[in-house]
Structures are given as structure tokens and as C-alpha cells.
Scaffold this motif. Structure first.
Motif: not given
Length: 377
Positions: A123-135
Motif C-alpha cells: 500500500a505504501n510502496s512507490p512501486q504500487l502502480p507498476a505492481l497493480i498493472s500486472k495483478l
């Protein structure tokens, strides 16, 4: 026409349920290095046997990030990366960067429960958008047996139950023993096939840790005439037992999914399990199976998981009392369900759920599409 790809995959029981069983691609199943045996800190990574040498287009792993330069797709059941208590280390950051980087092409949760944990974890990771795009979410799958329901018990036949699970304490084995005792005391004709290596203790994250706690439970199990205990049963025979049983029993304290559940439902057999993990997503209580109550947190985990006093008497009493409650509730639900007219519809509902959510044919189409997109992106 899409070309046939060469896929590298692990020899692990969970991967079978979260992969294509009928792929058009060439999938090589290879042993991998169990890094967690070197240190629990390395549970989240893996490396594959490089022999015999072969060129691969893609890796498909489950729960572990591969150490390779090849592109990969990930399946996972709870947290990803698996690096418990290491969230503020360089190691954890490196794994997260690898998941958000361009070599990781897809991150596939096996349930909404897993997806929720993943999003909270990052939730507080700066990589969250990149991770969500693959989820994405994709339920496990099984081959649905052809033909009709094999169940044929007459009204005067004993109630038949099956319990499967090596982690005896965690999966509710003590509740099964107590259930058998209660049925015997009431003169209820009930027979249980219990398949378990009876593993208990530190290997589980819910068991009492006293060396003697499970000794009387094992003695009670051995003394019960209405339980047949075997450490192992060949899968074909086991599925035969399940298909002819009234219920598969999984009164678990901690399971992300429980693959025995979907195998049972594929064979028309309803499940009696606890209201935790992903079970509320797929079980409609009283319609396709039965959910027993369990006090859980907002994530769907039993509130007493990973307590620090598991070696004490207070936790032992709590664990005993919870197994007693689950046994009492399970016996009440069994007798109520079988005394009415709903049971036949419950078996139909179990199979229909398997057809809608767990069919290997549609899952294979999905995974082949994932492979094609991942290899060409």
C-alpha cells in the motif's frame, strides 16, 4: 497462429492447481532449489535445475521469485514477496523491484483474499502502480471428472466423512477426533477416513508448541473405532473415497485456499470448512457446502494466528476449546443437513461451483493466453 513456447515450471503440488493442465505450449517441470532450507529468510526466491540444458522462453513460478534473466509470470497465495519480518531490508526491496521490473510480466493471485493481502502489503510502496498493472486473480483449477455423481448412500448407511491434511493440528484434525467421539457417544453411525502424516508443532504457525500437547490426541485417534487413519492414500483411491463421502472435512485454522476443497466439489462432494481465507469467496453456506464459524480479522485470518504464547497453558486451552466448538458445530450442521431435503441440492451446487470456477479447460486457455502475452511483451 501463435508459436509454441518453451516454459520452465517447478515440481510443486500447488503449482499443478495454478497452471495449465492442458497447455498447447511445451512445459518442462523441473526441480528447484528449496532456498528456505538454507535459511527461512530465503523462502521468497528460487533457482531451477539447469540440466539438461534447454532454451526457455518464459518461467512460471509459484510463491517464489526466480533467480534468472528470463521473463517470468508469478502465481501466489497470500503475500508476495514472501519475506516475513524482512520488509525493511535491502533483500525485500530487491525482490519488490524485481516484481515491479520488466522481467516480471504477470502477478496472478489465486483468490481475492490473496489479492487483498498483496495490496495491503504494498500500500505504501512507490512501486504500487507498476505492481497493480500486472495483478490479476485466477482461481485454482482441476480436471472435472466426467459422468454423474458417484454418491449412492442409502438412508440407513453410516455418515461418511473424509479428512486430508498432513498438518494435523492446523487443519483441524483435533476437531475431527472430537467429532468422532461425540458421534460415538450419541450412538450416531458415522465413519471417518483420516489421511494425515500427523505433523504437528513448530512446522505449523497455529499449533501449541508443547512437546506433549498432541500426545493424548494421537492416543484418542488410535482408540476410536469410527476413524480409519492412514498416513498416505494414492490419489486415485483418495478421490474415490471423497466422491463416495457425505462431506470432505477441513475445519482449518489457517489455509489460503485448500486445494482438497476444489477436488471434492469437482466430485460433487460438499465441504465442511471454516469461514477464513478464500473459503467465503467460493462457498455459499448451506447451498454448495458448509462454513463453520471462526473469529477472523478484516483480512480473513484467524485472530490467534502467530501468537507468541503458543508454548503456554492459556493457548493450549484456547486451542482445545476451539476444536471442541468446531466439533460440536460440525456435528450439528451435519445432522441437520442430512435430516432434511437440502443435501441432494448441496451436492449439485458443489459440482456447479466447480464447473463455474475451477474447470481446468478454461484455466488452460487463460494460462496459454498469459504465456503468449508475457513472452511477446
Amino acid at each position: 497462429m501463435d508459436k509454441q513456447l518453451s516454459i520452465l515450471a517447478p515440481t510443486r503440488y500447488p503449482w499443478r492447481f495454478n497452471s495449465p493442465r492442458h497447455s498447447k505450449h511445451d512445459i518442462s517441470i523441473r526441480k528447484f532449489l528449496p532456498m528456505n532450507r538454507l535459511s527461512y529468510k530465503l523462502e521468497g526466491i528460487t533457482a531451477f535445475n539447469p540440466f539438461p540444458p534447454k532454451r526457455f522462453d518464459l518461467i512460471h513460478t509459484f510463491n517464489r521469485v526466480p533467480l534468472s534473466k528470463l521473463p517470468f509470470v508469478m502465481g501466489f497465495e497470500s503475500h508476495m514477496p514472501r519475506a516475513y519480518s524482512l520488509e525493511h531490508t535491502r533483500y525485500y526491496k530487491a525482490l519488490t523491484n524485481r516484481l515491479s521490473g520488466n522481467k516480471c510480466r504477470r502477478i496472478v493471485a489465486i483468490s481475492e483474499y490473496a489479492r487483498k493481502l498483496f495490496l495491503q502489503q504494498h500500500a505504501n510502496s512507490p512501486q504500487l502502480p507498476a505492481l497493480i498493472s500486472k495483478l490479476e486473480v485466477r482461481y485454482p483449477n482441476v480436471d472435472l471428472p466426467a459422468g454423474g455423481d458417484m454418491f449412492s448412500a442409502a438412508a440407513h448407511d453410516p455418515i461418511r466423512l473424509v479428512f486430508v491434511g498432513n498438518h494435523f493440528g492446523r487443519k483441524g484434525g483435533c476437531a475431527i477426533v472430537r467429532l468422532a467421539e461425540l458421534a460415538k457417544a450419541q450412538g450416531l453411525a458415522l465413519e471417518i477416513d483420516l489421511v494425515s502424516g500427523l505433523e504437528t508443532g513448530i512446522a505449523s504457525w497455529v499449533d501449541p508448541l508443547s512437546a506433549d500437547y498432541f500426545t493424548p490426541w494421537r492416543a484418542r485417534l488410535a482408540a476410536l473405532p469410527n476413524i480409519r487413519h492412514r498416513q498416505h492414500v494414492p490419489n486415485t483411491e483418495l478421490l474415490g473415497l471423497v466422491s463416495r463421502a457425505h462431506f470432505l472435512m477441513l475445519p482449518t485454522f489457517a489455509d489460503t485456499f485448500g486445494f482438497s476443497v476444489i477436488e471434492a466439489m469437482a466430485h460433487h462432494t460438499p465441504v465442511i470448512t471454516t469461514h477464513q481465507g478464500a473459503m467465503p469467496e467460493v462457498i455459499r453456506d448451506g447451498e454448495n457446502s458448509i462454513l463453520l464459524s471462526l473469529e477472523c480479522n478484516d483480512n480473513g485470518d484467524w485472530i490467534h494466528i502467530k501468537r507468541h504464547d503458543r508454548d503456554g497453558e492459556a493457548y493450549e486451552k484456547l486451542f482445545t476449546d476451539e476444536n471442541e466448538r468446531l466439533a460440536q458445530e460440525a456435528l450439528q450442521r451435519i445432522t441437520t443437513t442430512l435430516s432434511g431435503s437440502r443435501y441432494a441440492n448441496m451436492r449439485k451446487g458443489a459440482r456447479q461451483t466447480a464447473e463455474q470456477l475451477f474447470d481446468a479447460k478454461t484455466a488452460s486457455d487463460y494460462w496459454d493466453m498469459v504465456y503468449q502475452e508475457a513472452a511477446t511483451s
